[in-house]
Design a protein around this motif. Structure first.
Motif, PDB file in Angstrom:
ATOM      1  N   GLN A  21       7.567   0.688   0.800  1.00  0.00           N
ATOM      2  CA  GLN A  21       8.277   1.900   0.379  1.00  0.00           C
ATOM      3  C   GLN A  21       9.639   1.520  -0.202  1.00  0.00           C
TER       4      GLN A  21
ATOM      5  N   ARG B 289       1.886  -1.625   2.571  1.00  0.00           N
ATOM      6  CA  ARG B 289       2.430  -0.592   1.683  1.00  0.00           C
ATOM      7  C   ARG B 289       3.931  -0.738   1.797  1.00  0.00           C
TER       8      ARG B 289
ATOM      9  N   LEU C 186       4.768   8.338  -0.768  1.00  0.00           N
ATOM     10  CA  LEU C 186       3.653   7.850  -1.588  1.00  0.00           C
ATOM     11  C   LEU C 186       4.074   7.626  -3.037  1.00  0.00           C
TER      12      LEU C 186
ATOM     13  N   SER D  74       6.181   4.220  -3.319  1.00  0.00           N
ATOM     14  CA  SER D  74       5.705   3.028  -2.630  1.00  0.00           C
ATOM     15  C   SER D  74       4.610   2.335  -3.431  1.00  0.00           C
TER      16      SER D  74
ATOM     17  N   LYS E 259      10.434   1.288  -7.440  1.00  0.00           N
ATOM     18  CA  LYS E 259       8.974   1.151  -7.371  1.00  0.00           C
ATOM     19  C   LYS E 259       8.449   0.425  -8.609  1.00  0.00           C
TER      20      LYS E 259
ATOM     21  N   THR F  33      -0.881  -1.941   6.584  1.00  0.00           N
ATOM     22  CA  THR F  33      -1.929  -0.926   6.467  1.00  0.00           C
ATOM     23  C   THR F  33      -3.320  -1.444   6.799  1.00  0.00           C
TER      24      THR F  33
ATOM     25  N   GLU G  35       1.265  -0.386  -2.912  1.00  0.00           N
ATOM     26  CA  GLU G  35       0.348  -1.016  -1.962  1.00  0.00           C
ATOM     27  C   GLU G  35      -0.042  -2.386  -2.502  1.00  0.00           C
ATOM     28  N   THR G  36       0.002  -3.374  -1.631  1.00  0.00           N
ATOM     29  CA  THR G  36      -0.371  -4.722  -2.049  1.00  0.00           C
ATOM     30  C   THR G  36      -1.889  -4.874  -1.990  1.00  0.00           C
TER      31      THR G  36
ATOM     32  N   LYS H 225      -2.827  -6.318   4.601  1.00  0.00           N
ATOM     33  CA  LYS H 225      -2.470  -5.491   3.449  1.00  0.00           C
ATOM     34  C   LYS H 225      -1.229  -4.692   3.829  1.00  0.00           C
TER      35      LYS H 225
ATOM     36  N   TYR I  68       5.096  -1.294   5.584  1.00  0.00           N
ATOM     37  CA  TYR I  68       4.058  -0.841   6.512  1.00  0.00           C
ATOM     38  C   TYR I  68       2.875  -1.806   6.451  1.00  0.00           C
TER      39      TYR I  68
END
Length: 143
Positions: free
Chosen positions: A73, A71, A47, A50, A80, A138, A52-53, A69, A136
């Motif tokens: 990493q 994520r 977390l 990473s 990041k 999400t 998130e878009t 959507k 990922y």
């Protein structure tokens, strides 16, 4: 003369045992550290490293549309930060890749894993301060 020889032998043995102990300690500490570097990151580390878009909505080649959507990493805090600065480039790559796909390209687990792999490869092309470790999905709606 016998005592001098005996003292010399004891000192040599003590020096050899000490040297052996130092070498063993060095080897144990160096190789034990390598195991921790290759260990899977914890969820907190994932977390922290990473991004998130935002939700992306785009047309597909098959005249359907997708809302999705991700994520993403990274391998470090620096990566990041770089990824967060490159948001416009990330969105551009995502839209380009998604809009060239058909609805059938999203059917099944294997297809989604292929998409994540392909996006990881494409995003790593723009990274300079680190690498993308995993992408990922999400959130995902295909209409």
């Amino acid at each position: 003369m016998l005592k001098n020889k005996l003292v010399s032998i004891v000192l040599i043995l003590l020096a050899a045992i000490t040297l052996l102990g130092v070498v063993a300690l060095f080897v144990i500490l160096n190789f034990a550290g390598d195991n921790n570097e290759h260990a899977e990151p914890t969820i907190d580390e994932i977390l922290e490293q990473s991004v998130e878009t935002d939700e992306i909505t785009t047309n597909l080649l098959s005249n359907d549309f997708i809302r999705i959507k991700f994520r993403i990493q990274t391998d470090s805090e620096d990566a990041k930060e770089e990824l967060a600065k490159r948001t416009f480039q990330v969105r551009n790559i995502l839209i380009q890749e998604l809009s060239s796909m058909k609805a059938a390209d999203f059917k099944g687990k294997e297809k989604l894993i292929e998409l994540e792999s392909m996006l990881k490869m494409r995003l790593n092309e723009i990274m300079q301060e680190g690498t993308i470790e995993k992408v990922y999905i999400t959130d995902f709606v295909l209409q």
